[in-house]
Design an enzyme around this catalytic site. Structure first.
Site, PDB file in Angstrom:
ATOM      1  CB  THR A   1      -0.879   0.029   1.257  1.00 18.58           C
ATOM      2  OG1 THR A   1      -0.010   0.106   2.405  1.00 18.58           O
ATOM      3  CG2 THR A   1      -1.696  -1.239   1.361  1.00 18.58           C
TER       4      THR A   1
ATOM      5  CD  GLU B   1      -4.876  -2.951   2.605  1.00 19.20           C
ATOM      6  OE1 GLU B   1      -5.439  -2.521   1.572  1.00 19.20           O
ATOM      7  OE2 GLU B   1      -4.255  -2.215   3.402  1.00 19.20           O
TER       8      GLU B   1
ATOM      9  CE  LYS C   1     -13.662   7.094  15.296  1.00 20.25           C
ATOM     10  NZ  LYS C   1     -12.395   7.482  14.640  1.00 20.25           N
TER      11      LYS C   1
ATOM     12  CD1 TRP D   1     -18.536   7.204  15.277  1.00 18.77           C
ATOM     13  CD2 TRP D   1     -18.370   5.821  13.533  1.00 18.77           C
ATOM     14  NE1 TRP D   1     -17.636   6.222  15.614  1.00 18.77           N
ATOM     15  CE2 TRP D   1     -17.513   5.363  14.562  1.00 18.77           C
ATOM     16  CE3 TRP D   1     -18.421   5.111  12.341  1.00 18.77           C
ATOM     17  CZ2 TRP D   1     -16.728   4.214  14.426  1.00 18.77           C
ATOM     18  CZ3 TRP D   1     -17.639   3.977  12.204  1.00 18.77           C
ATOM     19  CH2 TRP D   1     -16.798   3.536  13.233  1.00 18.77           C
TER      20      TRP D   1
END
Lengths: 555, 555
Positions: free
Chosen positions: A186, A331, A443, A448
């Site tokens: 990555t 991933e 948060k 959220w």
């Protein structure tokens, strides 16, 4: 009770053998700047065997050894894609867009002893060599200024000379299907880059999924143009799927600018393509300025970042090309989901599905982890961090030669699911809509707030040019949003109160920012994304002039 | 070096969970004779869990236990298809068309303790029960005359009552993907029936292949009508592929006659169907007599036996329905190959590909074993026995409870490939054309002569109604062909010399039969196939009047 089926491992060499025999006549068409260079799959199979012999016999590449490629999308890169895993070694694709120090870090971490490099990329590689003590061999593919390598330590080989005259078949070993086949890092915006090690099994299964009608649906009747680089997550799996199904490939090499792309599409007439949105944006502008016929494209897959719906519509309306949104990451091999609309919805309603990240295939299980760690319902409203599981999803990162794999807690759940770092909602019919990155979400009191949603609303205000919303510490709520806005033009006289009221008509009251600041531009990363960690640091250091409004909007 | 991908087993329960959540709204539509009965995939998931609870908690079905189903294609059969493998037990589909004694043999060999049976099939099952000492429970699905079971030993349960009120979720176990999932016996024209035991892995991979664009290409936008029974090789994998992709299913139950099939197609408008040629032949005649609109069908898969090209053309020309030839067998799950033509050929040339058995997908490796055991080139001319390898191909047969698997030499090569018993050629571009069964081919002096090719040429003669060609022993050549012909009508005066000359214009001289006989009809099996073993026995017993011609035709 066990079954009586044959125990045949899913290997990259099986994909290779299939593609180069059953689909012997399919083609790799590499754009060269001097017209296309065409090579059949049969010939590709022969050259792949020659490359494997050369790597093993001449350069001593062993099973399990990691070999780097610093290459564009071209036939030779496809040969490396299949030779290395098939011989039991590991293909390590190097992202030529990374900053030089990151590229060096990755080459050293993977312990690449051999690097295949396009001659046109020698100006990038040569200066790094002094810092790459493990590199012993550089194989130069295609023309380039090899004088750049003079005085450096590694032995230099010319690709065609290296493989010439070697046997055109190779007795590919039967491997455990969980053997490493390919390694991709990555880009690592925070901390060191992390490597995902794809297995033969994961590549085989991912190729089957790419080939399914519900995903890209590639067949031997197709020509696919992967604009997405082969150093980005295996070009989204398209080269493997091509050999699996006989799909011919149009490979653009380094000609990724709008004009040559338009030219190669009009000339070779591919039926499918895949790229990030900026490529399509550029192509659309090019076609407006210099019209060409791109109607051969039945479908293009778009991913890498969210695609503006206007761009999707423009391709469909102006060029008859259907754009399909997809989501994934390094991933996830990368296919996570694709946004084909469900059956039986009206054409206009289709758009509400096509702008989502899409639906998961059977090989990708998904769940949303909420702020308190509990899993949330798929109600289209409950936002949580997306976690995924499946046979082509990473369960760890590469630890480097001889080291154990890494399983950082913030990326892998205790029960082995990948924490994607993406926050979103899933509709009752299984469509994922990403709303934020987990590190950017606010948060607030166990709930959220999406920074992206607030930004989009603010940027829809006629007097706002740009807006970024970041989380800042709050004694009562844990975190609260800070809105940083860039007014349009010099004479803008919009007030925070007006903006607050504007937002109040669009989002729930508890999500409204109290803290506001004016900035001259949103800080950006090298690839043009909002760099919110800069803003957060500026706030923490007291560098921003912040106005705090009464939490209740004027009524 | 191992990869870092998650180790997630490929399980039938994963297909189930995916289909019943992501594709919750897709449907099972069962034809009942009183209109369609519709059930969503979501509801199917609940009922499947209830069935698993009932089987485990009420009937004591254990992991690894084999449970029989004697059922048509309907929603309840789909529930059994997923409940049994998902709970770790084994689905054993019983072929209701087998002779009763073979059905009993199979039930006893598999040691079925529980049988799920459609009420309409009780007249078939009830008389067998006295000879099925291991059967303890009969679960009757749907209406039927349960009085037929009075006085028999097993406990009798009614399906809906059995599953009612039980939990609608089930904690499906994580299994090794090589665990047995389903058991299906071949009909066994010679010797005892042989059981292929499909694994979770083989079913999962086969479902992915069925879903690929190069195979059936099913998606959530499709409705598939599997006319092929669910007791024939998992209905060619369509139910599993349906849950994997969200394809709705139209299930015909016992209404397999041309008129109700035409009716359900016109009413429900499926986009895909699959069946053996005789079904399509009957449907074509029905549609000529009673026209209905079947244009919803984009493609139909045809297999089980070779499809007459005229039938394929008729569907395409009269109804706009594209017929795709496929080849497979119980031992191949069954997808072996499919006859999509290659890209870029003219429409008329396409037919030369579409009448072949087709091209192999990557999961099926093929080779042709010649008369001397060596492997033959893919030149479109060299005929050999087809051998196949792959993760959904059988490597052995079920040995019965507690016994080792069976690997008869005539069915499995020493290196583990399946000997299909089919003889054919493969073209340089990978298309398989079957020419004969291995047991019927004439092995003459180290070369093979196709009995089918000789028969087809003979039957093309205007005065020949039927012809069968069988191998008979020959001192010099090992075997030579005997041609048994049925002249057309009473007054036929065609001579063997004329037929010999007729063949001489069409085939190589060394393949021409010397031995000729006239018969009144070709002996046939119960399903109407030529029964050549009867002819061979008649020849061996001296029951045929044979004329031997001079091997050189009159010139």
């Amino acid at each position: 009770m066990l079954g009586t089926m044959q125990d045949v491992p899913l290997l990259v060499s099986r994909i290779l053998r299939h593609g180069t025999t059953i689909h012997a006549k399919s083609q790799l068409i590499t754009w060269t700047g001097e017209g296309p260079h065409t090579q059949t799959f049969a010939r590709t199979g022969e050259r792949t065997a020659q490359l494997a012999h050369a790597l093993r016999d001449e350069l001593g590449v062993r099973p399990g050894e990691v070999v780097g490629t610093l290459m564009w999308n071209n036939a030779e890169h496809v040969e490396a894609y299949f030779a290395l895993p098939s011989m039991g070694s590991v293909l390590h694709t190097l992202n030529l867009r990374l900053p030089p120090e990151q590229l060096s870090w990755i080459i050293n971490h993977a312990a690449d002893r051999v690097i295949l490099v396009n001659g046109t990329l020698l100006p990038l590689l040569a200066p790094l060599l002094p810092g790459l003590p493990l590199v012993e061999h550089v194989v130069v593919v295609g023309p380039g200024d090899t004088s750049l390598l003079e005085g450096t330590r590694p032995a230099v080989h010319e690709y065609e000379a290296l493989i010439a005259g070697r046997p055109t078949t190779y007795d590919w070993p039967e491997l455990d299907e969980r053997t490493a086949a390919a390694l991709c890092y990555t880009s690592g915006t925070s901390g060191d880059p992390k490597g995902a090690v794809y297995t033969h099994r994961s590549i085989y299964l991912h190729s089957m999924q790419i080939s399914s009608a519900e995903s890209m649906g590639l067949t031997a009747a197709d020509i696919s143009l992967p604009v997405v680089p082969m150093f980005h997550v295996n070009a989204w799996g398209i080269p493997h799927a091509a050999l699996m199904t006989g799909t011919s490939l149009l490979l653009p090499d380094r000609f990724l600018q709008p004009a040559p792309l338009a030219e190669m599409i009009a000339t070779i007439r591919p039926t499918h393509s895949a790229a990030v949105p900026t490529i399509w944006q550029g192509l659309l502008a090019e076609l407006s300025a210099n019209p060409r016929d791109i109607s051969s494209l039945k479908a293009v897959t778009i991913g890498g970042s969210a695609c503006p719906p206007a761009l999707m519509r423009a391709f469909e309306e102006q060029h008859g090309v259907r754009v399909i949104h997809a989501w994934g990451m390094t991933e996830t091999s990368p296919l996570g989901c694709m946004a084909h609309p469900p059956a039986g919805v009206a054409p206009e309603e289709e758009w509400s599905y096509r702008v989502t990240q899409g639906r998961f295939p059977a090989g990708v299980e998904a769940r949303l982890a909420g702020p308190d760690g509990s899993f949330l319902p798929w109600d289209g409203a409950s936002a949580g961090e997306l976690e995924v599981r499946g046979p082509w999803i990473a369960g760890a990162y590469y630890g480097g030669a001889g080291n154990d794999p890494l399983r950082p807690e913030d990326r892998f759940s205790p029960d082995g699911w990948l924490r994607t770092g993406d926050v979103g909602v899933i509709s009752p019919d299984g469509y994922l809509t990403l709303t934020d990155r987990a590190k950017d979400v606010i948060k607030s009191g166990g709930e959220w707030i999406s920074s992206v949603a607030l930004e989009n609303h603010l940027m829809a205000h006629p007097q706002i040019a740009e807006a970024a919303v970041v989380a800042v510490p709050d004694e009562k709520w844990g975190e609260r949003p800070l809105a940083a806005v860039v007014p349009k033009g010099e004479g803008s006289d919009v007030t925070f109160q007006e903006l607050h009221a504007f937002l109040g008509e669009r989002i729930a009251r508890w999500q409204l920012p109290e803290r506001w600041t004016t900035i001259t531009a949103v800080p950006k990363t090298s690839v043009g994304k909002f760099d919110k960690k800069v803003l957060r640091a500026q706030y923490a250091n007291g560098e921003l002039k912040v106005t705090t409004l009464d939490p209740r909007p004027a009524s």
